[in-house]
Design an enzyme around this catalytic site. Structure first.
Site, mmCIF file in Angstrom:
data_model
loop_
_atom_site.group_PDB
_atom_site.id
_atom_site.type_symbol
_atom_site.label_atom_id
_atom_site.label_comp_id
_atom_site.label_asym_id
_atom_site.label_seq_id
_atom_site.Cartn_x
_atom_site.Cartn_y
_atom_site.Cartn_z
ATOM 1 N N LYS A 167 0.920 -0.748 0.411
ATOM 2 C CA LYS A 167 0.400 0.405 -0.083
ATOM 3 C C LYS A 167 0.690 1.186 0.328
ATOM 4 O O LYS A 167 2.178 0.900 0.789
ATOM 5 C CB LYS A 167 -1.376 0.230 1.174
ATOM 6 C CG LYS A 167 -1.987 0.843 0.995
ATOM 7 C CD LYS A 167 -3.422 -0.224 0.420
ATOM 8 C CE LYS A 167 -4.308 0.859 0.164
ATOM 9 N NZ LYS A 167 -5.477 -0.326 -0.816
HETATM 10 P P1 NAD Z 1 -13.562 6.837 -2.863
HETATM 11 O O1 NAD Z 1 -12.698 7.753 -2.778
HETATM 12 O O2 NAD Z 1 -13.839 6.564 -4.379
HETATM 13 O O3 NAD Z 1 -15.008 7.177 -1.934
HETATM 14 C C1 NAD Z 1 -15.445 7.077 -0.998
HETATM 15 C C2 NAD Z 1 -16.396 7.619 -0.379
HETATM 16 O O4 NAD Z 1 -16.509 7.824 0.885
HETATM 17 C C3 NAD Z 1 -17.364 8.842 -1.089
HETATM 18 O O5 NAD Z 1 -18.263 8.942 -1.820
HETATM 19 C C4 NAD Z 1 -16.712 10.042 0.054
HETATM 20 O O6 NAD Z 1 -17.797 11.115 -0.002
HETATM 21 C C5 NAD Z 1 -17.561 9.308 1.212
HETATM 22 N N1 NAD Z 1 -17.117 9.721 2.559
HETATM 23 C C6 NAD Z 1 -15.848 9.615 3.396
HETATM 24 N N2 NAD Z 1 -16.179 10.118 4.655
HETATM 25 C C7 NAD Z 1 -17.325 9.821 5.109
HETATM 26 C C8 NAD Z 1 -17.874 9.212 6.166
HETATM 27 N N3 NAD Z 1 -16.957 10.250 6.750
HETATM 28 N N4 NAD Z 1 -19.359 9.272 5.723
HETATM 29 C C9 NAD Z 1 -19.773 8.817 4.933
HETATM 30 N N5 NAD Z 1 -19.128 8.751 3.432
HETATM 31 C C10 NAD Z 1 -18.180 8.810 3.486
HETATM 32 O O7 NAD Z 1 -12.876 5.499 -2.381
HETATM 33 P P2 NAD Z 1 -13.211 3.910 -2.443
HETATM 34 O O8 NAD Z 1 -12.439 3.736 -3.503
HETATM 35 O O9 NAD Z 1 -14.437 3.872 -3.064
HETATM 36 O O10 NAD Z 1 -12.812 3.702 -0.548
HETATM 37 C C11 NAD Z 1 -13.649 3.585 -0.345
HETATM 38 C C12 NAD Z 1 -13.371 1.902 1.024
HETATM 39 O O11 NAD Z 1 -13.511 1.378 0.014
HETATM 40 C C13 NAD Z 1 -12.036 2.307 1.205
HETATM 41 O O12 NAD Z 1 -12.194 1.643 2.495
HETATM 42 C C14 NAD Z 1 -10.860 1.300 0.369
HETATM 43 O O13 NAD Z 1 -9.748 1.196 0.737
HETATM 44 C C15 NAD Z 1 -11.372 0.244 -0.105
HETATM 45 N N6 NAD Z 1 -11.711 -0.354 -1.243
HETATM 46 C C16 NAD Z 1 -11.372 0.171 -2.417
HETATM 47 C C17 NAD Z 1 -11.139 -0.250 -3.374
HETATM 48 C C18 NAD Z 1 -11.420 -0.084 -4.940
HETATM 49 O O14 NAD Z 1 -10.648 -0.321 -5.424
HETATM 50 N N7 NAD Z 1 -11.610 1.673 -4.740
HETATM 51 C C19 NAD Z 1 -10.789 -1.606 -2.853
HETATM 52 C C20 NAD Z 1 -10.930 -2.065 -1.652
HETATM 53 C C21 NAD Z 1 -11.009 -1.719 -0.439
#
Ligand code: NAD
Length: 428
Positions: free
Chosen positions: A117
């Site tokens: 990461k």
């Molecule tokens: P992203 O940046 O696309 O979206 C994050 C979302 O969370 C946004 O809609 C933001 O407004 C919202 N958010 C932030 N703070 C918040 C709060 N306090 N309450 C409610 N919503 C809130 O990120 P993502 O890629 O969707 O990743 C989200 C999570 O999933 C992270 O933990 C990331 O590590 C995990 N993840 C992502 C992937 C991927 O392929 N993108 C894969 C595995 C895990």
């Protein structure tokens, strides 16, 4: 002297609440597996902690130095794989925790990778495209000796996207003197990205939520869901669940939350978010307190935003039947203990539930080596096959040993890594 230094490094990592949570989960599983002390040590601590400073000329002409980290948890079973995050709160301990979880996720899915990461402490929302490009390219150059298609393959995470991956590909390829698409995944399709990558994580979350509904003997069509976060993972979880006929009653993002008992019109919600950038103010729903949203009655609760949102203070109040962990580390060990005691919530742990992203990343990497593009149908079908197989493996292991789904998933993963380390032996 060396021992004092090592002890201090361990303490520094453990001072970070996210790393200490990942380490506590590891210790619990290592106890269950009865891992010997040497393998415990080799599996628990990251192989490489790389920190660099990244000087960037801002549009104003001022030079700002950003702090960046890349953690490679281990390289025993292949190159490390994991996202690159741009967020103001990025620090070494958090990155190390996320690398450790990636490690177990890759091993659980039986992908030939270790976990990695990275992140840069910055606020991408306040930076121009030019500033982001210069920062990304300089960061790539700073860590160039430590990355490569057989060493470390990055992917998008919070605050980064396929454009970020395109800049890394270009910087690395320019340095090598030829096009190297396999240096990252999550690239644009035009640069040999994979069909299906953008929706892979959310699709996997929704797919396993439907597998869990089947397992509990509940109908998928007409089931209700609440999703926290409407970014990459949350939005695709919502769209796929809605395609299955699940009623999405509540959704939140960083600005607030919305609720409709009869189900949100997800197409209209998508248009609203595209227009105003948040779910807040959506005409087809009423506003609800985001904390309260997590405790609303529903069949599926999918936290898809941040870590540690299900904690000791709210775990007892959850009213879902299935907790589908789209985010990494959304449930604290304290909350886990409460959920275990309750026994009425079926948890699909993060390293299984959100593994769709890294699985399709793996497919993208394989396609890059083959110089061949699979269709979206092929990608999604292979993804579902692998996720279902792993879901069955985890639920069977948990049932056999009478343990939680999380401990089962991590046990399978940690044993895979520990066995590989034992088989390779020690060098020298
Ligand atoms: P992203 O940046 O696309 O979206 C994050 C979302 O969370 C946004 O809609 C933001 O407004 C919202 N958010 C932030 N703070 C918040 C709060 N306090 N309450 C409610 N919503 C809130 O990120 P993502 O890629 O969707 O990743 C989200 C999570 O999933 C992270 O933990 C990331 O590590 C995990 N993840 C992502 C992937 C991927 O392929 N993108 C894969 C595995 C895990």
């Amino acid at each position: 002297m060396k021992l004092v230094h090592i002890k201090r490094m361990r303490q520094e990592l453990l001072q970070n609440p996210v790393f200490s949570m990942a380490a506590a989960q590891f210790d619990q599983v290592a106890d269950f597996l009865d891992l010997n002390e040497e393998l415990r040590e080799r599996c628990k601590w990251p192989k490489r902690l790389i920190s660099v400073t990244v000087p960037v000329k801002l549009d104003s002409g001022h030079v700002q130095v950003f702090f960046a980290h890349r953690v490679q948890h281990h390289l025993t079973r292949g190159p490390v794989k994991g996202g690159l995050r741009y967020h103001p709160a990025v620090d070494l301990g958090e990155v190390a925790a996320l690398a450790m979880w990636m490690n177990w996720k890759c091993a659980l899915m039986d992908l030939p990778y270790g976990g990695g990461k990275g992140g840069i402490a910055c606020d991408p929302r306040t930076m121009s495209q030019g500033e982001l490009e210069r920062m990304t390219r300089r960061f790539t150059m700073e860590i160039l000796p430590f990355i490569g298609p057989e060493i470390d393959v990055m992917a998008p995470d919070m605050g980064t996207n396929e454009q970020t991956m395109a800049w890394i590909t270009d910087t690395y390829s320019t340095h090598q003197g030829y096009f190297v698409p396999s240096i990252v995944t999550g690239k644009p399709l035009g640069l040999q990205g994979s069909a299906g990558r953008a929706q892979a994580t959310g699709h996997g979350v929704a797919f396993l939520a439907s597998s869990a509904l089947h397992k509990l003997g509940m109908a998928v069509e007409g089931a209700t869901a609440v999703v926290q976060g409407f970014g990459n993972v949350g939005s695709h979880t919502v769209y796929t669940l809605a395609n299955y006929g699940v009623k999405i009653c509540g959704v939140s993002d960083v600005q607030g939350a919305v609720w409709n008992d009869t189900g949100l019109d997800t197409y209209a919600l998508r248009d609203h978010v595209a227009k105003v950038g948040t779910v807040v103010g959506f005409a087809g729903a009423e506003a609800i307190d985001p904390e309260q949203l997590l405790c609303q009655p529903c069949d599926v609760l999918a936290p898809c935003a941040l870590d540690r949102v299900i904690h000791g203070g709210n775990a007892a109040n959850l009213q879902c039947k299935i907790l589908a962990e789209g985010a990494n580390g959304p449930t604290t060990p304290e909350a886990d203990a409460i959920l275990d005691q309750r026994g009425d919530i079926f948890v699909i742990p993060d390293i299984l539930c959100n593994a769709g992203g890294v699985t399709v990343s793996y497919f993208e990497w394989v396609q890059n080596f083959q110089h061949y593009q699979w269709t979206e149908k092929e990608v999604i079908s292979k993804l579902e096959t692998l996720m279902q197989k792993t879901f069955e493996k985890v639920t069977a292991f948990a049932a056999k040993h009478g343990i939680s789904q999380r401990v089962a998933a991590q046990s399978i993963a940690i044993k895979t890594v520990a066995d590989a380390k034992a088989q390779r032996g020690m060098f020298p």
